[in-house]
Design an enzyme around this catalytic site. Structure first.
Site, mmCIF file in Angstrom:
data_model
loop_
_atom_site.group_PDB
_atom_site.id
_atom_site.type_symbol
_atom_site.label_atom_id
_atom_site.label_comp_id
_atom_site.label_asym_id
_atom_site.label_seq_id
_atom_site.Cartn_x
_atom_site.Cartn_y
_atom_site.Cartn_z
ATOM 1 N N HIS A 1 0.822 -1.204 0.000
ATOM 2 C CA HIS A 1 0.000 0.000 0.000
ATOM 3 C C HIS A 1 0.860 1.259 0.000
ATOM 4 O O HIS A 1 1.632 1.495 0.936
ATOM 5 C CB HIS A 1 -0.886 -0.034 1.244
ATOM 6 C CG HIS A 1 -1.885 1.057 1.338
ATOM 7 N ND1 HIS A 1 -2.043 1.800 2.490
ATOM 8 C CD2 HIS A 1 -2.792 1.534 0.459
ATOM 9 C CE1 HIS A 1 -3.019 2.675 2.323
ATOM 10 N NE2 HIS A 1 -3.484 2.546 1.090
ATOM 11 N N ARG A 2 0.764 2.054 -1.074
ATOM 12 C CA ARG A 2 1.606 3.250 -1.257
ATOM 13 C C ARG A 2 3.090 2.883 -1.208
ATOM 14 O O ARG A 2 3.925 3.634 -0.724
ATOM 15 C CB ARG A 2 1.278 4.325 -0.219
ATOM 16 C CG ARG A 2 -0.217 4.664 -0.144
ATOM 17 C CD ARG A 2 -0.533 5.690 0.938
ATOM 18 N NE ARG A 2 -1.956 5.659 1.263
ATOM 19 C CZ ARG A 2 -2.523 6.264 2.291
ATOM 20 N NH1 ARG A 2 -1.779 6.999 3.107
ATOM 21 N NH2 ARG A 2 -3.822 6.176 2.510
ATOM 22 N N GLU B 1 0.846 -0.169 -4.712
ATOM 23 C CA GLU B 1 -0.310 0.698 -4.944
ATOM 24 C C GLU B 1 0.141 2.149 -4.833
ATOM 25 O O GLU B 1 1.055 2.454 -4.062
ATOM 26 C CB GLU B 1 -1.397 0.390 -3.903
ATOM 27 C CG GLU B 1 -2.712 1.143 -4.086
ATOM 28 C CD GLU B 1 -2.815 2.401 -3.204
ATOM 29 O OE1 GLU B 1 -3.838 3.091 -3.299
ATOM 30 O OE2 GLU B 1 -1.862 2.672 -2.445
ATOM 31 N N ASP C 1 -1.192 6.636 -5.596
ATOM 32 C CA ASP C 1 -2.265 7.612 -5.753
ATOM 33 C C ASP C 1 -1.784 8.727 -6.681
ATOM 34 O O ASP C 1 -0.662 9.215 -6.541
ATOM 35 C CB ASP C 1 -2.628 8.226 -4.398
ATOM 36 C CG ASP C 1 -2.976 7.170 -3.357
ATOM 37 O OD1 ASP C 1 -4.109 6.683 -3.384
ATOM 38 O OD2 ASP C 1 -2.101 6.851 -2.533
ATOM 39 N N HIS D 1 -0.941 10.957 -1.867
ATOM 40 C CA HIS D 1 -2.252 10.501 -1.398
ATOM 41 C C HIS D 1 -3.213 11.642 -1.099
ATOM 42 O O HIS D 1 -4.346 11.662 -1.572
ATOM 43 C CB HIS D 1 -2.107 9.630 -0.146
ATOM 44 C CG HIS D 1 -3.419 9.183 0.408
ATOM 45 N ND1 HIS D 1 -4.107 9.898 1.372
ATOM 46 C CD2 HIS D 1 -4.187 8.118 0.120
ATOM 47 C CE1 HIS D 1 -5.235 9.279 1.652
ATOM 48 N NE2 HIS D 1 -5.312 8.185 0.914
ATOM 49 N N GLU E 1 -4.354 4.376 -8.250
ATOM 50 C CA GLU E 1 -5.611 5.028 -7.882
ATOM 51 C C GLU E 1 -5.688 6.439 -8.454
ATOM 52 O O GLU E 1 -4.813 7.274 -8.196
ATOM 53 C CB GLU E 1 -5.777 5.102 -6.363
ATOM 54 C CG GLU E 1 -7.091 5.767 -5.975
ATOM 55 C CD GLU E 1 -7.340 5.844 -4.485
ATOM 56 O OE1 GLU E 1 -8.254 6.588 -4.070
ATOM 57 O OE2 GLU E 1 -6.613 5.166 -3.721
ATOM 58 N N LYS F 1 -6.962 9.684 -7.875
ATOM 59 C CA LYS F 1 -7.380 10.305 -6.616
ATOM 60 C C LYS F 1 -8.150 11.597 -6.886
ATOM 61 O O LYS F 1 -7.735 12.420 -7.706
ATOM 62 C CB LYS F 1 -6.136 10.611 -5.775
ATOM 63 C CG LYS F 1 -6.410 10.746 -4.300
ATOM 64 C CD LYS F 1 -6.645 9.390 -3.683
ATOM 65 C CE LYS F 1 -6.909 9.498 -2.194
ATOM 66 N NZ LYS F 1 -7.187 8.184 -1.605
ATOM 67 N N ASP G 1 0.086 -1.967 4.411
ATOM 68 C CA ASP G 1 1.303 -1.201 4.674
ATOM 69 C C ASP G 1 2.454 -2.110 5.077
ATOM 70 O O ASP G 1 3.623 -1.719 4.993
ATOM 71 C CB ASP G 1 1.073 -0.200 5.816
ATOM 72 C CG ASP G 1 0.007 0.832 5.507
ATOM 73 O OD1 ASP G 1 -0.301 1.041 4.320
ATOM 74 O OD2 ASP G 1 -0.513 1.444 6.464
#
Length: 290
Positions: free
Chosen positions: A39-40, A66, A68, A81, A149, A151, A278
């Site tokens: 995640h990120r 992943e 954003d 993000h 994503e 955003k 994460d």
């Protein structure tokens, strides 16, 4: 050897039953291990959405990351993000009179000046907010795959087309990438539909948890429904899997943000296809452990 195998299998089954009601766990052996998505990037160990976070995920051995995507005042796509620069950069110090430090109010050159690592750790002082091009090149270098994503699309009209343009220019809309290395997602159903309409071959995902009765509205343009862990149960996963997505496959479920062993095993027991986390190493250990 046979006795050890039987014992291990029995222990795994008992562990699954302890973690989740029997009615919410797939039959033993029926579920594949979910894909683990960093995640990120590996954001528990490096500043989120930065190049070091991608590298850390690769170092830990994870294929999927992943990110954003948002847009600057002068039209550059950057990986961040929040719609504000305040939390993860030193924008408030560098530009003290520019509150609330919205991404859309800063040029790409201004954002490139900011420190996006010191907030996380002095080790990462001087880390920059990457442009989407920079991010894609690092993902490619690290041989990873990307859950991207879009955003806040309501803030950035046309961001879907622009994102696809960058992906195409970076070589990510060829068969090799589309066949299993790229998913584009958003909380906005309209944005996901736009991506599908502009590039039907791209795998798409809708973030959130639409009502079960409404799920079939999305099956024509989304390949995955990605709800938060706290909204999830096995019945919902089964309802999503009963749909056929735009590419002729069952619609998948990726859930977020799953950072501990209990949640990882429980979600896997529900039959999810992916876990967004994460702490990908913690999740991997939970799924592979006894």
């Amino acid at each position: 050897m046979h006795a050890r195998v039987v014992a291990a299998t029995t222990a795994a089954l008992l562990g699954a039953m302890t973690l989740s009601p029997a009615s919410q766990v797939r039959a033993a052996g029926a579920a594949r291990q979910p894909v683990i998505v960093a995640h990120r990037g590996a954001s528990a160990y490096a500043p989120e959405n930065t190049l070091p976070a991608i590298d850390k995920a690769a170092e830990l051995g994870f294929r999927w990351v992943e990110n954003d995507v948002q847009r600057t005042k002068d039209g550059e796509l950057v990986v961040l993000h929040d719609d504000s620069l305040r939390r993860t950069t030193d924008a408030a110090r560098v530009f003290p009179d520019r509150a609330p430090w919205k991404v859309k109010d800063f040029t790409a050159a201004e954002i490139a000046r900011l420190d996006a690592g010191s907030w996380f750790s002095p080790t990462y002082a001087g880390t920059r907010v990457p442009t989407l091009e920079q991010y894609m090149r690092r993902v490619e270098r690290d041989r990873e795959s990307l859950l991207l994503e879009v955003k806040n699309p309501e803030l950035y009209p046309g961001i879907e087309q622009q994102t696809l343009k960058v992906l195409g220019e970076e070589g990510w809309l060829d068969h090799r990438h589309l066949a299993g290395r790229l998913i584009v997602q958003s909380f906005s159903a309209a944005s996901v539909r736009t991506v599908h309409d502009l590039a039907p071959a791209v795998t798409t995902a809708l973030l959130g948890r639409p009502d079960t009765a409404d799920l079939d509205r999305y099956a024509g343009f989304t390949d995955s429904i990605n709800p938060s862990y706290g909204t999830l149960d096995a019945d919902y996963v089964s309802a999503v899997h009963a749909l056929t997505g735009p590419h002729g496959d069952p619609v998948k479920v990726f859930t977020w943000t799953v950072d501990d062993a209990v949640r990882a095993r429980t979600a896997a027991g529900y039959g999810v296809d992916g876990l967004i986390t994460d702490r990908p190493d913690v999740v991997r250990a939970a799924l592979e452990g006894p």
